[in-house]
Write a protein that holds these residues in place. Sequence first.
Motif, short mmCIF file in Angstrom:
data_model
loop_
_atom_site.label_atom_id
_atom_site.label_comp_id
_atom_site.label_asym_id
_atom_site.label_seq_id
_atom_site.Cartn_x
_atom_site.Cartn_y
_atom_site.Cartn_z
N UNK A 184 -6.50 -13.48 7.66
CA UNK A 184 -5.49 -12.50 8.05
C UNK A 184 -6.18 -11.20 8.49
N UNK A 185 -5.80 -10.71 9.66
CA UNK A 185 -6.36 -9.45 10.16
C UNK A 185 -5.49 -8.32 9.62
N UNK A 186 -6.11 -7.36 8.96
CA UNK A 186 -5.38 -6.22 8.42
C UNK A 186 -5.92 -4.93 9.02
N UNK A 187 -5.06 -3.92 9.09
CA UNK A 187 -5.46 -2.61 9.61
C UNK A 187 -6.05 -1.77 8.48
N UNK A 188 -6.86 -0.83 8.85
CA UNK A 188 -7.41 0.08 7.85
C UNK A 188 -6.27 0.90 7.25
N UNK A 189 -6.14 0.88 5.92
CA UNK A 189 -5.08 1.67 5.29
C UNK A 189 -5.42 3.15 5.28
N UNK A 190 -4.43 3.97 5.03
CA UNK A 190 -4.64 5.41 4.95
C UNK A 190 -5.60 5.71 3.80
N UNK A 191 -6.56 6.57 4.07
CA UNK A 191 -7.52 6.94 3.04
C UNK A 191 -8.71 6.02 2.94
N UNK A 192 -8.77 5.01 3.83
CA UNK A 192 -9.91 4.09 3.79
C UNK A 192 -11.21 4.83 4.06
N UNK A 193 -12.29 4.50 3.36
CA UNK A 193 -12.42 3.45 2.34
C UNK A 193 -12.45 3.98 0.91
N UNK A 194 -12.22 5.32 0.69
CA UNK A 194 -12.44 5.89 -0.63
C UNK A 194 -11.17 6.19 -1.40
N UNK A 195 -10.03 6.20 -0.74
CA UNK A 195 -8.81 6.65 -1.40
C UNK A 195 -7.67 5.67 -1.17
N UNK A 196 -7.92 4.39 -1.42
CA UNK A 196 -6.88 3.37 -1.26
C UNK A 196 -7.20 2.19 -2.17
N UNK A 197 -6.19 1.32 -2.36
CA UNK A 197 -6.36 0.18 -3.25
C UNK A 197 -7.30 -0.86 -2.66
N UNK A 198 -7.26 -1.02 -1.35
CA UNK A 198 -8.07 -2.04 -0.68
C UNK A 198 -9.56 -1.70 -0.77
N UNK A 199 -10.39 -2.74 -0.89
CA UNK A 199 -11.83 -2.53 -0.97
C UNK A 199 -12.56 -3.71 -0.35
N UNK A 200 -13.77 -3.47 0.11
CA UNK A 200 -14.59 -4.54 0.68
C UNK A 200 -15.03 -5.48 -0.43
N UNK A 201 -14.99 -6.78 -0.14
CA UNK A 201 -15.35 -7.79 -1.14
C UNK A 201 -16.82 -7.65 -1.53
N UNK A 202 -17.69 -7.28 -0.56
CA UNK A 202 -19.10 -7.16 -0.91
C UNK A 202 -19.40 -5.92 -1.73
N UNK A 203 -18.36 -5.12 -2.04
CA UNK A 203 -18.52 -3.97 -2.92
C UNK A 203 -17.68 -4.14 -4.20
#
Length: 529
Positions: free
Chosen positions: A238-257
């Motif tokens: 699934x292709x998702x857009x960068x959420x607001x606050x990416x990458x330090x201020x949102x629930x989403x995170x990179x799997x390799x981190x």
Amino acid sequence: MTAPTKARRPKTKAPYLAQLDPRELVAHPSNLRRALGDLTEMRASIAAYGVWQALTVVPEDGGHRIVAGHRRAAAAAEALEAGEWPEGMAQTVPCLVRPDMVGLSPEQVVAMLVENDQRANLTESERAAGYAQLELFGLDVAEIARRTGRKKEHVQSALKLTKLGTAATAAADEGRLTLEDVAELAEFEDDPETMEKILKDVSSGWGIKHKVSDERRKRKVKEAVAAITAELEAAGVTIVKKPKGWPYDCAMARVDQLQTADGQDIDPEAVKALAGYGAIIEERYDSAGAFIVCLDPESHGYKRTGHSYYKSPAEIAAKEAAAKAQQELRARLKQSAAVRRKFLVEKYGSAKGAKTLLVEAMRFAVVWPDFLQHSLARELIKELCGGDLTEGVTAGQDRLNRLLVARLISAQEENTERVADGRWSAHKDLIVLWLNRLEEDGYELSKAEATMRAQLIAEEEERKHAEAEEEEEEARYLAELEAEVAHDDGDAPAVVDVHLPEHDVEPGDSEPDPCAEADLDTGESEASE
């Protein structure tokens, strides 16, 4: 008045001269010159002396059609209608009648191209339209070039111009786009929106080259994004857009981190197509990339391993954005440097061009010789003067002048590229002056170059402001110090001379030390005992 000479009907198709009424001549339907321009001066000349140079006409449909001389015919007709014709002169114009060209439309167009180019130049689009007409008559590029005396590359570029739309032809007619620049635009033939964007707000071919380079980069990024998107979708991601606050201020995170609760790393390939995961596609300067993300790491019991900062997430994001912008600016500056180098060679790579910088080069050699000791781009020097600096050992005056100018340009470019690449330079202040000089000589700065110049100017103003504040602070400190000294001097008690009693002992008159002459070397004392 002398009546117009009747066109004779020779048995052969040989050309002949005839005097014809200009008002009865018919304009050619394929006339390349769409606008006749201002006829005032030509009309005044005809009113005084008549028409001296014959028009070229073709007998057709019981009349005569103009092949060459539309402006002369129009000016003569205006003079006749206004009653300004020379007194005693026949109200006709000399015409070379060409029966041999009857029905030969390609030959007539060729004649108009050649005749007009030998006079006031046709606009680029008019000339291109003429070539296109010849192409419709079945003439190929080589034949058109042969008949018009042009190079094949010129004809090919002109024919491409006719396919680039009104924005390109208008720019060509205004002198902002040359036929040599057309090749740069040909790849955007199917994208009129981009074509218009490239041609907007540019004043020369250099500006077009910058914009073409940038649009080419954007197209490359767009193609890269499309390829990555297709690959991920084929894998069920699934292709998702960068959420607001990416990458330090949102629930989403990179799997390799991320890590599991027991400290195990997570394989992005193993989870990328599962529910709760997706991929973010990131556009880079001239490419694109993707990374797998977890939409809600905490719900999976994961812990974040990314960097942690004491600053707020917004401040961190701003810092990262600034670093990325600076990195992109450096990449753009490298791209611009390649275009700027072409300008340098074209502008100063001749004996005549080098003279424009000779005094400046001599001034550097006398006042700032250390600046000319920069690492030198030997290839650039060779392009500028066709040789190497070592030729200066035996070179004459003129050759030495060119070598000195080439050395200055190389030093200026090395200095500029050092700063553009983020490296330190003791001569950063010279870059603004260098770019200003190039601009004065006809170079159009790219957006990246203009941004760098603005940054350098802002840095210099900030430095001067900081120096001014420091000087003010030092002046305040000195003023306060002087005030304190003045205050202390005013309140200090008067010095009183005190006479000591005779029985008192001055420090210098104290009793002698009984041990003064004793041997203080302990070792020697012990030995004597």
